[in-house]
Motif scaffolding. Structure first.
Motif, mmCIF file in Angstrom:
data_model
loop_
_atom_site.group_PDB
_atom_site.id
_atom_site.type_symbol
_atom_site.label_atom_id
_atom_site.label_comp_id
_atom_site.label_asym_id
_atom_site.label_seq_id
_atom_site.Cartn_x
_atom_site.Cartn_y
_atom_site.Cartn_z
ATOM 1 N N VAL A 1 0.854 -1.186 0.000
ATOM 2 C CA VAL A 1 0.000 0.000 0.000
ATOM 3 C C VAL A 1 0.891 1.237 0.000
ATOM 4 O O VAL A 1 1.672 1.459 0.924
ATOM 5 C CB VAL A 1 -0.940 0.009 1.220
ATOM 6 N N ARG A 2 0.789 2.034 -1.032
ATOM 7 C CA ARG A 2 1.627 3.222 -1.182
ATOM 8 C C ARG A 2 0.920 4.445 -0.609
ATOM 9 O O ARG A 2 -0.305 4.543 -0.645
ATOM 10 C CB ARG A 2 1.950 3.458 -2.659
ATOM 11 N N ARG A 3 1.711 5.371 -0.099
ATOM 12 C CA ARG A 3 1.202 6.645 0.394
ATOM 13 C C ARG A 3 1.441 7.718 -0.658
ATOM 14 O O ARG A 3 2.575 7.975 -1.056
ATOM 15 C CB ARG A 3 1.884 7.034 1.710
ATOM 16 N N VAL A 4 0.369 8.324 -1.106
ATOM 17 C CA VAL A 4 0.428 9.357 -2.134
ATOM 18 C C VAL A 4 0.449 10.720 -1.456
ATOM 19 O O VAL A 4 -0.345 10.968 -0.535
ATOM 20 C CB VAL A 4 -0.782 9.244 -3.083
ATOM 21 N N PRO A 5 1.329 11.629 -1.855
ATOM 22 C CA PRO A 5 1.349 12.958 -1.230
ATOM 23 C C PRO A 5 0.024 13.684 -1.440
ATOM 24 O O PRO A 5 -0.551 13.672 -2.526
ATOM 25 C CB PRO A 5 2.501 13.677 -1.948
ATOM 26 N N GLY A 6 -0.446 14.318 -0.390
ATOM 27 C CA GLY A 6 -1.696 15.059 -0.465
ATOM 28 C C GLY A 6 -2.606 14.728 0.704
ATOM 29 O O GLY A 6 -2.276 13.922 1.582
ATOM 30 N N GLY B 1 -16.137 4.927 13.623
ATOM 31 C CA GLY B 1 -15.753 3.825 12.757
ATOM 32 C C GLY B 1 -15.393 4.291 11.360
ATOM 33 O O GLY B 1 -15.635 5.436 10.963
ATOM 34 N N ILE B 2 -14.811 3.385 10.599
ATOM 35 C CA ILE B 2 -14.372 3.661 9.237
ATOM 36 C C ILE B 2 -15.342 2.993 8.275
ATOM 37 O O ILE B 2 -15.669 1.815 8.426
ATOM 38 C CB ILE B 2 -12.941 3.134 9.020
ATOM 39 N N PRO B 3 -15.844 3.715 7.283
ATOM 40 C CA PRO B 3 -16.839 3.133 6.371
ATOM 41 C C PRO B 3 -16.245 2.019 5.529
ATOM 42 O O PRO B 3 -15.037 1.997 5.244
ATOM 43 C CB PRO B 3 -17.260 4.336 5.512
ATOM 44 N N PRO B 4 -17.074 1.074 5.083
ATOM 45 C CA PRO B 4 -16.560 -0.052 4.278
ATOM 46 C C PRO B 4 -16.043 0.374 2.914
ATOM 47 O O PRO B 4 -15.324 -0.387 2.271
ATOM 48 C CB PRO B 4 -17.780 -0.976 4.160
ATOM 49 N N ILE B 5 -16.386 1.567 2.480
ATOM 50 C CA ILE B 5 -15.900 2.036 1.188
ATOM 51 C C ILE B 5 -14.390 2.211 1.195
ATOM 52 O O ILE B 5 -13.729 2.151 0.150
ATOM 53 C CB ILE B 5 -16.609 3.360 0.811
ATOM 54 N N PHE B 6 -13.805 2.397 2.390
ATOM 55 C CA PHE B 6 -12.355 2.582 2.489
ATOM 56 C C PHE B 6 -11.621 1.297 2.119
ATOM 57 O O PHE B 6 -10.635 1.325 1.375
ATOM 58 C CB PHE B 6 -11.993 3.024 3.903
ATOM 59 N N SER B 7 -12.079 0.164 2.644
ATOM 60 C CA SER B 7 -11.442 -1.108 2.292
ATOM 61 C C SER B 7 -11.644 -1.431 0.818
ATOM 62 O O SER B 7 -10.766 -2.022 0.172
ATOM 63 C CB SER B 7 -12.014 -2.230 3.161
ATOM 64 N N ILE C 1 -9.008 0.614 -1.008
ATOM 65 C CA ILE C 1 -7.671 0.046 -0.853
ATOM 66 C C ILE C 1 -7.533 -1.237 -1.675
ATOM 67 O O ILE C 1 -6.491 -1.512 -2.276
ATOM 68 C CB ILE C 1 -7.372 -0.233 0.628
ATOM 69 N N GLY C 2 -8.597 -2.035 -1.725
ATOM 70 C CA GLY C 2 -8.543 -3.265 -2.506
ATOM 71 C C GLY C 2 -8.453 -3.014 -4.000
ATOM 72 O O GLY C 2 -7.810 -3.783 -4.725
ATOM 73 N N SER C 3 -9.088 -1.945 -4.474
ATOM 74 C CA SER C 3 -9.053 -1.641 -5.907
ATOM 75 C C SER C 3 -7.790 -0.886 -6.295
ATOM 76 O O SER C 3 -7.154 -1.194 -7.303
ATOM 77 C CB SER C 3 -10.296 -0.822 -6.291
ATOM 78 N N LYS D 1 -15.198 9.840 -7.021
ATOM 79 C CA LYS D 1 -16.292 8.974 -6.596
ATOM 80 C C LYS D 1 -15.824 7.528 -6.577
ATOM 81 O O LYS D 1 -15.239 7.046 -7.544
ATOM 82 C CB LYS D 1 -17.493 9.127 -7.528
ATOM 83 N N VAL D 2 -16.105 6.869 -5.465
ATOM 84 C CA VAL D 2 -15.716 5.474 -5.275
ATOM 85 C C VAL D 2 -16.985 4.636 -5.306
ATOM 86 O O VAL D 2 -17.869 4.797 -4.458
ATOM 87 C CB VAL D 2 -14.962 5.272 -3.947
ATOM 88 N N GLY D 3 -17.088 3.766 -6.298
ATOM 89 C CA GLY D 3 -18.294 2.967 -6.465
ATOM 90 C C GLY D 3 -18.286 1.712 -5.617
ATOM 91 O O GLY D 3 -17.254 1.066 -5.421
ATOM 92 N N MET D 4 -19.458 1.380 -5.085
ATOM 93 C CA MET D 4 -19.610 0.174 -4.278
ATOM 94 C C MET D 4 -21.085 -0.194 -4.243
ATOM 95 O O MET D 4 -21.962 0.673 -4.335
ATOM 96 C CB MET D 4 -19.075 0.395 -2.855
ATOM 97 N N THR D 5 -21.376 -1.470 -4.122
ATOM 98 C CA THR D 5 -22.750 -1.957 -4.100
ATOM 99 C C THR D 5 -23.153 -2.319 -2.682
ATOM 100 O O THR D 5 -22.451 -3.077 -2.001
ATOM 101 C CB THR D 5 -22.910 -3.182 -5.013
ATOM 102 N N TYR D 6 -24.280 -1.755 -2.236
ATOM 103 C CA TYR D 6 -24.847 -2.067 -0.924
ATOM 104 C C TYR D 6 -26.093 -2.922 -1.133
ATOM 105 O O TYR D 6 -26.989 -2.547 -1.889
ATOM 106 C CB TYR D 6 -25.242 -0.804 -0.167
#
Length: 348
Positions: free
Chosen positions: A113-118, A129-135, A138-140, A341-346
């Motif tokens: 997992v790379r850290r991008v400046p910004g 808590g951290i939303p599931p969109i974060f994982s 990171i996975g994509s 925008k990060v797409g995910m299906t709920y």
């Protein structure tokens, strides 16, 4: 079809609006204005009695045009009910599938997992808590910004929130990963305003939190270390006091006293200032690289095992409303050029 029917419809619409206004004002008096219960009851039943009498007289004209505003009100109530139901189920899905700190530790220790400046601002409705969109992100794309802030905008029942109390920050462990959680509070008279101004206020509040949190944390550690040093010195003095009076005098002249240890602790307490300055410079360097707004573009679908009615409401009715209603980035004043925008299906 006639002016008489229009007048009947207009009468029911007006009295319906008056009844809704009386109910909402009574609620505001009780919850926001904190008025006494007997005053609220006097206002509600006083105006409510007059409106009920007028409404009962209008019911006789229901079949002669009064049904039109009633049907329109039922339709709007159905729209708001469906929207509220799906959003509540979506929030419960995020709450049940939120990410634990263990996953964040694994991401922090993952060399892929790379850290991008910004600075990355990820919007979510979760306060804790951290939303599931974060994982999913990171996975994509196995990369994340050097500073990540999970932003949650919440309205509270007050007229206005002071600027110094609007942003509530909290750091997510591990601290060296520089992940923060921010709750942005606003009253019903507050406007989020220009995106540039909002971004500037958020960054300044983040700097103030880092400066205060790092200084207070290090100050506690320094005081604990100083206390341990005092305990060690005092215990050594007591042991040596039993040997001889000459050694006592010698130890008192050579060993550090309590005042000298306190001055030593004061010198150590100045060291976190350098650490705070480094953190502030790190934030400034990340700010120069740019701020990216990340918003979940969640596609809400009904669970395969749900009922047919739920599938129709979620998959078709809500989907139609969502495509034709105002998007979230417009109400949150997010600049379109820096929106990701990060797409995910709920499945609810």
């Amino acid at each position: 079809k006639t002016t008489e029917n229009i007048s009947h419809a207009y009468g029911i619409a007006v009295i319906g609006d008056m009844m809704i206004t009386t109910t909402l004002v009574s609620l505001i008096m009780l919850v926001i204005w904190k008025k006494s219960l007997w005053r609220v009851a006097l206002f509600f039943f006083g105006f409510g009695f007059i409106e009920i009498v007028y409404f009962s007289s209008q019911l006789t004209k229901f079949t002669r045009g009064g049904y039109l505003p009633t049907l329109l009100a039922l339709f709007l109530t159905m729209v708001m009910g469906i929207w509220h139901y799906v959003h509540k189920e979506r929030y419960m899905f995020e709450l049940k599938n939120k990410i634990s700190n263990t996953y964040l530790n694994e991401v922090a220790n993952n060399p892929d997992v790379r850290r991008v400046p910004g600075i990355g601002l990820m919007y979510s409705e979760l306060v804790q808590g951290i939303p599931p969109i974060f994982s999913h992100l990171i996975g994509s794309i196995p990369s994340i910004h050097s500073i990540v802030v999970f932003v949650s905008i919440k309205a509270i029942p007050v007229s206005s929130v002071a600027s110094e109390e609007r942003f509530l920050f909290r750091q997510v462990e591990p601290r060296e990963y520089r992940v923060f959680r921010c709750v942005v509070r606003h009253g019903y008279n507050d406007v989020l305003g220009d995106p540039v101004e909002f971004e500037s206020q958020l960054i300044q509040s983040l700097k103030a939190y880092v400066q205060e949190h790092n200084y207070s944390t290090t100050e506690v550690e320094v005081s604990e270390n100083a206390t341990e040093q005092v305990t060690v010195v005092e215990s050594s003095d007591k042991r040596e006091a039993h040997q001889s009076s000459d050694k006592i005098i010698q130890n008192q002249s050579t060993s550090p006293s309590f005042n000298s240890i306190r001055s030593l602790g004061g010198n150590v307490a100045n060291s976190p200032i350098h650490g705070v300055e480094e953190e502030l410079k790190f934030i400034d360097r990340a700010l120069e690289k740019g701020v990216v707004y990340m918003l979940a573009e969640a596609e809400v679908l009904a669970h395969p095992n749900s009922s047919i009615f739920n599938k129709i409401v979620v998959n078709y009715v809500y989907s139609f409303f969502r495509k034709n209603f105002r998007q979230g980035q417009n109400s949150m004043a997010i600049p379109r050029k820096r929106l990701l925008k990060v797409g995910m299906t709920y499945e609810i």
